[in-house]
Design an enzyme around this catalytic site. Structure first.
Site, PDB file in Angstrom:
ATOM      1  N   ASP A  47     -19.372  27.410   9.705  1.00 25.52           N
ATOM      2  CA  ASP A  47     -19.161  27.313   8.256  1.00 25.52           C
ATOM      3  C   ASP A  47     -19.062  25.827   7.907  1.00 25.52           C
ATOM      4  O   ASP A  47     -18.128  25.147   8.348  1.00 25.52           O
ATOM      5  CB  ASP A  47     -17.859  28.062   7.904  1.00 25.52           C
ATOM      6  CG  ASP A  47     -17.548  28.019   6.418  1.00 25.52           C
ATOM      7  OD1 ASP A  47     -18.187  27.234   5.685  1.00 25.52           O
ATOM      8  OD2 ASP A  47     -16.651  28.781   5.999  1.00 25.52           O
ATOM      9  N   ALA A  71     -26.690  25.919   1.697  1.00 28.40           N
ATOM     10  CA  ALA A  71     -26.138  25.718   0.353  1.00 28.40           C
ATOM     11  C   ALA A  71     -25.731  27.061  -0.223  1.00 28.40           C
ATOM     12  O   ALA A  71     -26.158  28.116   0.256  1.00 28.40           O
ATOM     13  CB  ALA A  71     -27.195  25.069  -0.550  1.00 28.40           C
ATOM     14  N   ASP A 113     -34.543  20.197  -8.234  1.00 30.59           N
ATOM     15  CA  ASP A 113     -34.952  19.721  -9.570  1.00 30.59           C
ATOM     16  C   ASP A 113     -33.844  19.969 -10.603  1.00 30.59           C
ATOM     17  O   ASP A 113     -33.851  19.363 -11.676  1.00 30.59           O
ATOM     18  CB  ASP A 113     -36.246  20.421  -9.997  1.00 30.59           C
ATOM     19  CG  ASP A 113     -36.146  21.948  -9.998  1.00 30.59           C
ATOM     20  OD1 ASP A 113     -35.355  22.498  -9.205  1.00 30.59           O
ATOM     21  OD2 ASP A 113     -36.848  22.593 -10.791  1.00 30.59           O
ATOM     22  N   TYR A 136     -24.343  24.617 -10.306  1.00 32.99           N
ATOM     23  CA  TYR A 136     -25.204  24.482  -9.119  1.00 32.99           C
ATOM     24  C   TYR A 136     -25.780  23.068  -9.047  1.00 32.99           C
ATOM     25  O   TYR A 136     -25.661  22.386  -8.020  1.00 32.99           O
ATOM     26  CB  TYR A 136     -26.327  25.530  -9.169  1.00 32.99           C
ATOM     27  CG  TYR A 136     -27.401  25.334  -8.119  1.00 32.99           C
ATOM     28  CD1 TYR A 136     -27.154  25.582  -6.774  1.00 32.99           C
ATOM     29  CD2 TYR A 136     -28.678  24.888  -8.475  1.00 32.99           C
ATOM     30  CE1 TYR A 136     -28.134  25.395  -5.807  1.00 32.99           C
ATOM     31  CE2 TYR A 136     -29.672  24.703  -7.521  1.00 32.99           C
ATOM     32  CZ  TYR A 136     -29.389  24.956  -6.190  1.00 32.99           C
ATOM     33  OH  TYR A 136     -30.373  24.763  -5.240  1.00 32.99           O
TER      34      TYR A 136
HETATM   35  N1  LIG Z   1     -34.424  28.513  -3.759  1.00 33.80           N
HETATM   36  C1  LIG Z   1     -34.880  27.569  -4.570  1.00 33.80           C
HETATM   37  O1  LIG Z   1     -35.635  27.844  -5.508  1.00 33.80           O
HETATM   38  C2  LIG Z   1     -34.491  26.129  -4.355  1.00 33.80           C
HETATM   39  C3  LIG Z   1     -34.998  25.159  -5.230  1.00 33.80           C
HETATM   40  C4  LIG Z   1     -34.661  23.818  -5.010  1.00 33.80           C
HETATM   41  C5  LIG Z   1     -33.842  23.461  -3.962  1.00 33.80           C
HETATM   42  N2  LIG Z   1     -33.351  24.419  -3.144  1.00 33.80           N
HETATM   43  C6  LIG Z   1     -32.479  24.004  -2.020  1.00 33.80           C
HETATM   44  O2  LIG Z   1     -33.175  24.295  -0.821  1.00 33.80           O
HETATM   45  C7  LIG Z   1     -32.251  24.675   0.215  1.00 33.80           C
HETATM   46  C8  LIG Z   1     -32.696  26.013   0.818  1.00 33.80           C
HETATM   47  O3  LIG Z   1     -32.732  26.984  -0.220  1.00 33.80           O
HETATM   48  P1  LIG Z   1     -32.999  28.525   0.098  1.00 33.80           P
HETATM   49  O4  LIG Z   1     -33.478  29.147  -1.149  1.00 33.80           O
HETATM   50  O5  LIG Z   1     -33.750  28.653   1.374  1.00 33.80           O
HETATM   51  O6  LIG Z   1     -31.486  29.000   0.314  1.00 33.80           O
HETATM   52  P2  LIG Z   1     -30.900  30.298   1.031  1.00 33.80           P
HETATM   53  O7  LIG Z   1     -31.972  31.259   1.387  1.00 33.80           O
HETATM   54  O8  LIG Z   1     -29.754  30.748   0.196  1.00 33.80           O
HETATM   55  O9  LIG Z   1     -30.362  29.651   2.398  1.00 33.80           O
HETATM   56  C9  LIG Z   1     -29.187  28.921   2.469  1.00 33.80           C
HETATM   57  C10 LIG Z   1     -28.465  29.343   3.740  1.00 33.80           C
HETATM   58  O10 LIG Z   1     -27.228  28.603   3.821  1.00 33.80           O
HETATM   59  C11 LIG Z   1     -26.213  29.532   4.215  1.00 33.80           C
HETATM   60  N3  LIG Z   1     -24.872  29.097   3.853  1.00 33.80           N
HETATM   61  C12 LIG Z   1     -24.224  29.295   2.674  1.00 33.80           C
HETATM   62  N4  LIG Z   1     -22.964  28.824   2.767  1.00 33.80           N
HETATM   63  C13 LIG Z   1     -22.811  28.314   4.011  1.00 33.80           C
HETATM   64  C14 LIG Z   1     -21.732  27.712   4.701  1.00 33.80           C
HETATM   65  N5  LIG Z   1     -20.539  27.547   4.116  1.00 33.80           N
HETATM   66  N6  LIG Z   1     -21.909  27.304   5.982  1.00 33.80           N
HETATM   67  C15 LIG Z   1     -23.113  27.479   6.586  1.00 33.80           C
HETATM   68  N7  LIG Z   1     -24.182  28.064   5.986  1.00 33.80           N
HETATM   69  C16 LIG Z   1     -24.032  28.478   4.712  1.00 33.80           C
HETATM   70  C17 LIG Z   1     -26.598  30.791   3.475  1.00 33.80           C
HETATM   71  O11 LIG Z   1     -25.896  31.923   3.928  1.00 33.80           O
HETATM   72  P3  LIG Z   1     -25.558  33.106   2.850  1.00 33.80           P
HETATM   73  O12 LIG Z   1     -26.891  33.690   2.470  1.00 33.80           O
HETATM   74  O13 LIG Z   1     -24.675  34.006   3.625  1.00 33.80           O
HETATM   75  O14 LIG Z   1     -24.895  32.431   1.678  1.00 33.80           O
HETATM   76  C18 LIG Z   1     -28.094  30.830   3.745  1.00 33.80           C
HETATM   77  O15 LIG Z   1     -28.390  31.435   4.994  1.00 33.80           O
HETATM   78  C19 LIG Z   1     -30.878  24.692  -0.441  1.00 33.80           C
HETATM   79  O16 LIG Z   1     -30.206  23.509  -0.116  1.00 33.80           O
HETATM   80  C20 LIG Z   1     -31.165  24.746  -1.928  1.00 33.80           C
HETATM   81  O17 LIG Z   1     -30.152  24.128  -2.686  1.00 33.80           O
HETATM   82  C21 LIG Z   1     -33.648  25.740  -3.298  1.00 33.80           C
END
Ligand SMILES: NC(=O)c1ccc[n+]([C@@H]2O[C@H](COP(=O)([O-])OP(=O)(O)OC[C@H]3O[C@@H](n4cnc5c(N)ncnc54)[C@H](OP(=O)(O)O)[C@@H]3O)[C@@H](O)[C@H]2O)c1
Length: 298
Positions: A47, A71, A113, A136
């Site tokens: 975590d 995140a 973004d 966020y």
């Molecule tokens: N999705 C988008 O459209 C988007 C756009 C721009 C930037 N981003 C950024 O890109 C990155 C990846 O995004 P994604 O969509 O692939 O996100 P995601 O699928 O939600 O993956 C994030 C991972 O981090 C884990 N996590 C959450 N809290 C945690 C903690 N305390 N300790 C360790 N792990 C933890 C989550 O677990 P849980 O699922 O259990 O919470 C999940 O497995 C993020 O940093 C996000 O901010 C995303």
């Protein structure tokens, strides 16, 4: 290269592990185990909000690079759970940053973004002033600030509108709704760049493996698939690729009434990335077509 990837069970993290473990020694880290068999990589459950746990997990691996993709990514959820948003995206990122500082690892942080307010009406440059509208966006910006104030060797990679095989995303939502509804109502006043996690993972690989020694290459990068659209246009293209003749009605953000405010225009200028790496990412429509082909085949 030894690389630690946080958020390794998430949508982008899973593609990062797959992409990088072909040529590098990769260790994944996440709060939960991945929903797949990790190929040629190890995994550690941790975590990131627990400073001691993160310090130990990172220093045990002794990575040369840490890609920090973990995140709290539920944009509307962050409005309701503000403490958790800052704890994971702010303090959690600080903890990963401190561990990178201690282990002398280069850090690559995945940002968004949504750090911008969308008022610019022109492509956003890395040097533009952030002004997030949502919790966020504010909590992700707090993460950026810890990194830039505590480290010299870092990449902050801002990206947008992700879709990929290993997580919930807009493409899957539209495909599901298309089975259930006769008409879709989709927001037409937010413009951005849809980005395929597989393409983003490849671009991150190029950046961190070829540009980790020159101090002038460190800093902020905007990386997204080429081109832009509204969510309405994105939905229309998804339905067109699938051959669905469903009606799509454009609505305003106000009509949708979501808890978090989102930027009206958040298209990222990728010039710095293109100049550094030599090539832009392909147009989002091509990436989308490949993605839909892949999910149809599985
Ligand atoms: N999705 C988008 O459209 C988007 C756009 C721009 C930037 N981003 C950024 O890109 C990155 C990846 O995004 P994604 O969509 O692939 O996100 P995601 O699928 O939600 O993956 C994030 C991972 O981090 C884990 N996590 C959450 N809290 C945690 C903690 N305390 N300790 C360790 N792990 C933890 C989550 O677990 P849980 O699922 O259990 O919470 C999940 O497995 C993020 O940093 C996000 O901010 C995303």
């Amino acid at each position: 290269m030894r690389i630690l990837i946080t958020g390794a069970s998430g949508m982008l993290g899973t593609d990062l592990v797959e992409t990088l473990s072909k040529e590098h020694e990769v260790v994944g880290l996440d709060i939960k185990t991945p929903p797949f068999t990790v190929h040629r990589s190890q995994f550690t459950v941790c975590d990131i909000t627990n400073e001691k746990e993160v310090m130990k997990a990172v220093c045990d691996v002794k990575p040369e690079v840490v890609i920090h993709a973990a995140a709290y990514t539920d944009v509307d959820g962050c409005e309701k759970n503000e403490d958790l948003a800052y704890r994971v995206n702010g303090t959690g990122t600080r903890n990963v940053t401190l561990a990178c500082q201690k282990c002398k690892a280069v850090m690559a942080y995945i940002s968004t973004d949504f750090v911008f307010d969308g008022e610019k009406k022109e492509l956003y440059l890395e040097s533009d002033k952030p002004n997030p509208l949502s919790i966020y966006g504010k909590s992700k910006l707090e993460g950026e600030r810890y990194i830039s104030s505590l480290l010299d060797k870092y990449f902050i990679i801002r990206t947008s509108w992700l879709f990929g095989r290993h997580g919930r995303n807009f493409v899957n939502t539209i495909l599901k709704l298309a089975q259930e509804k006769k008409e879709l109502r989709i927001v037409n006043d937010q413009i951005g760049s849809p980005t395929y996690t597989k393409d983003l993972a490849q671009s991150i690989k190029k950046l961190i493996t070829d540009h980790c020694s020159q101090s002038t290459d460190f800093g902020i990068y905007h990386i997204s698939n080429s081109g832009s659209c509204s969510w309405y246009e994105f939905a229309q293209e998804i339905l067109r690729v699938k051959g669905y003749g469903l009606r799509v009605k454009g609505i305003s953000s106000e009509e949708l009434e979501r808890p978090a405010r989102r930027p009206k225009f958040s298209v990222l200028d990728n010039s710095r990335y293109i100049k550094t790496v030599g090539k832009p990412l392909r147009p989002w429509q091509k990436a989308l077509k490949e993605y839909i082909g892949k999910i149809e085949a599985t």
